[in-house]
Design a protein around this motif. Structure first.
Motif, PDB file in Angstrom:
ATOM      1  N   UNK A 256      -7.487 -29.288 -13.889  1.00 35.39           N
ATOM      2  CA  UNK A 256      -6.162 -28.922 -13.398  1.00 35.39           C
ATOM      3  C   UNK A 256      -5.140 -29.579 -14.310  1.00 35.39           C
ATOM      4  N   UNK A 257      -4.430 -28.796 -15.094  1.00 31.85           N
ATOM      5  CA  UNK A 257      -3.576 -29.384 -16.129  1.00 31.85           C
ATOM      6  C   UNK A 257      -2.442 -30.224 -15.544  1.00 31.85           C
ATOM      7  N   UNK A 258      -2.066 -29.913 -14.300  1.00 32.97           N
ATOM      8  CA  UNK A 258      -0.933 -30.677 -13.796  1.00 32.97           C
ATOM      9  C   UNK A 258      -1.350 -31.946 -13.072  1.00 32.97           C
ATOM     10  N   UNK A 259      -2.624 -32.154 -12.835  1.00 33.52           N
ATOM     11  CA  UNK A 259      -2.981 -33.389 -12.148  1.00 33.52           C
ATOM     12  C   UNK A 259      -4.101 -34.174 -12.823  1.00 33.52           C
TER      13      UNK A 259
ATOM     14  N   UNK B 163     -11.217 -22.660  -5.693  1.00 40.69           N
ATOM     15  CA  UNK B 163     -12.351 -22.120  -6.453  1.00 40.69           C
ATOM     16  C   UNK B 163     -12.954 -23.173  -7.403  1.00 40.69           C
ATOM     17  N   UNK B 164     -12.146 -23.788  -8.301  1.00 46.05           N
ATOM     18  CA  UNK B 164     -12.726 -24.836  -9.145  1.00 46.05           C
ATOM     19  C   UNK B 164     -13.255 -26.021  -8.338  1.00 46.05           C
ATOM     20  N   UNK B 165     -12.598 -26.293  -7.223  1.00 50.34           N
ATOM     21  CA  UNK B 165     -13.091 -27.393  -6.390  1.00 50.34           C
ATOM     22  C   UNK B 165     -14.479 -27.095  -5.854  1.00 50.34           C
ATOM     23  N   UNK B 166     -14.715 -25.835  -5.571  1.00 54.75           N
ATOM     24  CA  UNK B 166     -16.015 -25.457  -5.029  1.00 54.75           C
ATOM     25  C   UNK B 166     -17.056 -25.319  -6.136  1.00 54.75           C
ATOM     26  N   UNK B 167     -16.651 -24.672  -7.221  1.00 54.64           N
ATOM     27  CA  UNK B 167     -17.627 -24.412  -8.286  1.00 54.64           C
ATOM     28  C   UNK B 167     -17.963 -25.664  -9.085  1.00 54.64           C
TER      29      UNK B 167
END
Ligand code: ADP
Length: 638
Positions: free
Chosen positions: A497-500, A483-487
C-alpha cells in the motif's frame, strides 16, 4: 353481478397492453401457454408425492381450440387450477413475479418496445382479445369458478362447473381492423408457427386439432370403366389432434442445433431479463453424475443484485421435472450473478428439498458448475476483453467480495478474474498482467487507495514510483483494499500500500544515509512533533515524497480510506488510524521551516502547523477546524 376493479397499477399496464403496437401482440400466446405449463408443473410435482392426484405423467397436456365462427381461441390445461381467491389475487393484480421487471421499466418510462421483451403474463392476452373468460378448478376442490373481463373496466367472478382440475382461458378476439387482422390468430398455420417460435420447448404436449388430407381409397364400382377422372387420386380432408411442439427443453438439445436467438428468447422468458446475456454456457457432463446445464452470464445486474433481497440459485430439474425454482446450493456466492437451469437424471425425483442440501450428487454438480463458470470468465477475459470489461463493470464488485469472503476460502476461483486500473497503462489490468509487466528490480505489487483515480494518481508516492517506471494499481472501491489483505501475495509477489507502507525502494546504503540525516536533523522532527502535539502520532523524514514537501501516512496496515469506510459502515465502533507526518528534507518549504526555527520560532511553529494542514488536505482527511487553517494562511501572508 357487481364488477370488481383492477388494482391501479394493473389498470395502467392494461391500458398499455391494449394499445400496444402490433408487432408485440403475438407474444400473448407464449404467455398463456407458459402459464398453462407452470400450472401443470405444479400438479406434476404434487403427483410425485401424492398418489391421489391420479393423473399419469403422460396425460398432462395443453390443448388449443380454435372457433373461427365464434372468434374464440381457447387454451386449456389440466394443471393445478385456481381457487376463487387465487383468481382474484392472480388475475386482478399485476405486481406478480414476471411482471415486476416490466412494471419497473414502465415506471422508468422506458419505451413501449419493452412489451415484446418481457414476461408480461396473463394481461398480454388483452392485446388481442376484447374479452377473456377464465374457467378454473383447483386440484382437490369441488367448485369451479368463472372469471370474465372485458379489459379495463374490471371483472366478474361466479361459480360454474368443470370436470377435472385445470384451467381454460377463452379469448374472444378483437374485431379486425385495417392494421391488424386479429382473426389471423385463429388460423391453424399462424398458431402452429407461434408455438414453434416461442413455446417449442414446453415439456407438455401442446395439442390442437389440425386439418389433414388423405387420398380417398378407391372403391371401384363393379363393372365401372376406368375413366379419366378416376385416374388421378382423390383427397379428402379430416381433423386430427396433433402435438405442435417438440417438447425437448432447450438444454436437452444439441448445442449446435440451437440458435443464438433461441437461447436469447429462452433466457428472456425464463429470467425476465430483456437485456441480452453476455455469455451462454451450455454444457453436458457425463460421469459420476450426469447432468445438463444451461447457464447465462447476464449483461446487467438486476436492480436488487447488491441487496439482501437478491436470491441466488439455479433452477433444478430432475429428468425434465422442475424440482426447485432456486437451488442455492448449485451456485457459489461469488458467482451469484449467473442464471440458469440444471437438469440431472441422477437426482432422485422424490428427494425432499431439505435432503438436497446434503446430497452428494448435488455437491459434485455444483463443483463442476463453479469450474465451468470460472473457465468461461477466464476465456472471456483473455479473448474478448471488451465484453469482459462490460461484465466486470457490473459484477466485478461481486468477484472482489468473493475473493475476500470467508477469509479467502474462494480466492482461487476469483483472484485471476479481478481487474484494477493501472496508473501506468491507463486501463484495467488483471493481477497477472500487472506482475508480468513488472520491470526488473520491482519486487512488489503497488496499490494506492483513494476516493478517485485522479486523486490517487497525484499521491507523492505514486509520482516517485512512476519515475522509476513502476506501475501502481489505483483502488477506488471500499472492498478493494481487503483484497491484498486477504491474498497477501499474488504470483509470489507481495502487495504494498503506497500510502501506508515502506515502498522498499532504498538500498541498504541509502537507508543508512537517510538514518544519518534524520539523526542530524533530529531537532527539526522534535520541534514539529512538539508543535503539533496530539494531532500526529509521529513525525519523520521520507525519501518517497518526490516533489511534495509533506505527506500524511497512516500508522499500521490500515489506510485512511479504510478508516473512512469503517466509519461509514459502523460509526459507533470505528477506530481512528494514527497519523504520521512525513517530511521531505530536501524540499524548500521544509528547509524554510528549519531556518525559521532559529530565526523566528513563532513563525516556525506556524509553518509546522501549515505543513500539517497541507498533509491532511492531500490525504483527503477532513480538517477539524478549517477556520484556523484560513486564519493561519492569512496571518502568514500579511
Ligand atoms: P406470472 O406468470 O408471471 O406470475 P401472470 O400474469 O401470467 O404472471 O399470471 C399470474 C398468476 O396467475 C400466475 O402466477 C398463476 O398463479 C396464475 N395463473 C395464470 N394462468 C394460470 C393457469 N393456467 N393455471 C393456474 N394458474 C394460473
Amino acid at each position: 353481478m357487481e364488477k370488481q376493479q383492477f388494482k391501479a397499477e394493473s389498470k395502467r399496464l392494461l391500458d398499455l397492453m391494449i394499445n400496444s403496437i402490433y408487432t408485440h401482440r403475438e407474444i400473448f400466446l407464449r404467455e398463456i401457454l407458459s402459464n398453462a405449463s407452470d400450472a401443470i408443473d405444479k400438479l406434476a410435482y404434487t403427483a410425485l408425492t401424492d398418489d391421489k392426484v391420479g393423473i399419469d405423467r403422460d396425460q398432462f397436456a395443453i390443448t388449443i381450440t380454435r372457433d373461427e365462427e365464434g372468434r374464440t381461441l381457447t387454451v386449456s390445461d389440466n394443471g393445478i387450477g385456481m381457487t376463487k381467491e387465487e383468481m382474484e389475487e392472480n388475475l386482478g393484480t399485476i405486481a406478480k413475479s414476471g411482471s415486476l421487471g416490466f412494471k419497473q421499466a414502465m415506471e422508468k418510462n422506458e419505451d413501449i418496445d419493452i412489451i415484446g421483451q418481457f414476461g408480461v403474463g396473463f394481461y398480454s392476452a388483452f392485446m388481442v382479445a376484447s374479452s377473456i373468460t377464465v374457467i378454473s378448478k383447483k386440484y382437490g376442490e369441488d367448485t369451479a369458478w368463472k372469471w370474465v373481463s372485458d379489459g379495463a373496466d374490471g371483472y366478474t367472478i361466479e361459480e360454474t362447473t368443470k370436470e377435472g382440475p385445470g384451467t381454460d382461458v377463452i379469448m374472444t378476439l378483437k374485431a379486425d381492423t385495417e392494421d391488424e387482422k386479429y382473426s389471423d390468430y385463429l388460423q391453424e398455420y399462424e398458431i402452429r408457427s407461434l408455438v414453434r417460435k416461442y413455446s417449442d420447448y414446453i415439456r407438455y404436449p401442446i395439442r390442437m386439432e389440425v386439418t389433414k388430407s388423405r387420398p380417398v381409397e378407391d372403391k371401384k364400382e363393379e363393372g365401372a370403366e376406368d375413366s379419366e377422372e378416376n385416374a388421378s387420386p382423390k383427397y379428402e380432408s379430416y381433423q386430427e389432434m396433433e402435438t405442435l411442439n417438440s417438447m425437448v427443453p432447450i438444454w436437452q438439445r444439441n448445442k449446435k442445433d440451437v440458435t443464438d436467438e433461441e437461447y436469447e428468447i429462452f433466457y428472456r422468458d425464463k429470467f425476465f431479463d430483456y437485456n441480452k446475456p453476455l455469455r451462454i454456457i451450455h454444457s453436458s457432463a457425463e460421469g459420476a453424475v450426469s447432468f445438463k446445464a444451461l447457464l447465462f452470464i447476464p449483461g446487467k445486474a438486476p436492480y436488487d443484485f447488491y441487496t439482501k433481497d437478491f436470491k441466488r440459485g439455479l433452477q433444478l430439474y430432475s429428468s425434465g421435472v422442475m424440482i426447485m425454482e432456486n437451488c442455492e446450493d448449485l451456485l457459489p456466492e461469488h458467482f451469484r450473478f449467473v442464471r440458469g437451469v440444471v437438469d440431472s437424471q441422477d437426482l432422485s425425483l422424490n428427494i425432499s428439498r431439505e435432503m438436497l442440501q446434503h446430497n452428494r450428487q448435488l455437491t459434485i454438480i455444483a463443483r463442476n458448475i463453479e469450474k465451468k463458470i470460472k473457465s468461461e470468465l477466464k476465456s472471456m477475459l483473455e479473448n474478448d476483453r471488451e465484453s469482459y470489461e462490460k461484465f466486470f463493470e457490473v459484477f466485478g464488485r461481486q468477484l472482489k467480495y468473493g475473493t475476500v469472503a470467508d477469509y479467502g476460502a474462494h480466492k482461487d476461483a476469483c483472484q485471476d478474474l479481478l481487474l484494477y486500473y493501472s496508473h501506468k497503462q491507463g486501463k484495467l489490468v488483471s493481477l497477472k498482467e500487472y506482475v508480468e509487466a513488472m520491470p526488473e528490480g520491482q519486487e512488489k505489487i503497488y496499490f494506492a487507495p483513494g476516493e478517485s483515480r485522479e486523486r490517487s494518481a497525484k499521491l507523492p508516492q505514486v509520482e516517485t514510483l512512476d519515475k522509476k517506471g513502476y506501475d501502481v494499481l489505483l483502488f477506488t472501491e471500499d472492498v478493494d483494499e481487503f483484497v491484498p489483505q486477504t491474498l497477501m501475495t499474488y504470483m509470489e509477489k507481495s502487495f504494498c500500500n503506497v500510502s501506508s507502507e515502506d515502498l522498499g525502494l532504498q538500498t541498504e546504503e541509502e537507508k543508512k544515509q537517510a538514518e544519518q540525516k534524520a539523526e542530524e536533523m533530529k531537532g527539526l522532527l522534535t520541534f514539529v512533533k512538539e508543535t503539533l502535539g496530539d494531532q500526529v502520532k509521529e513525525v519523520r523524514f521520507s525519501e518517497n515524497l518526490g516533489s511534495h514537501p509533506v505527506c500524511m501516512t497512516p500508522e499500521g496496515g490500515m489506510s485512511f480510506e479504510m478508516e473512512k469506510y469503517m466509519k461509514r459502515a459502523n460509526p459507533e465502533f470505528a477506530l481512528s488510524v494514527g497519523r504520521i507526518l512525513e517530511l521531505n528534507a530536501d524540499h524548500e518549504a521544509v528547509k524554510a521551516l528549519q531556518a525559521a526555527m532559529t530565526e523566528d520560532p513563532v513563525k516556525a511553529k506556524d509553518y509546522a502547523q501549515l505543513l500539517c494542514y497541507q498533509a491532511q488536505l492531500m490525504a483527503e482527511l477532513p480538517l477539524e477546524d478549517p477556520y484556523a487553517y484560513t486564519e493561519l494562511v492569512c496571518k502568514l501572508m500579511k
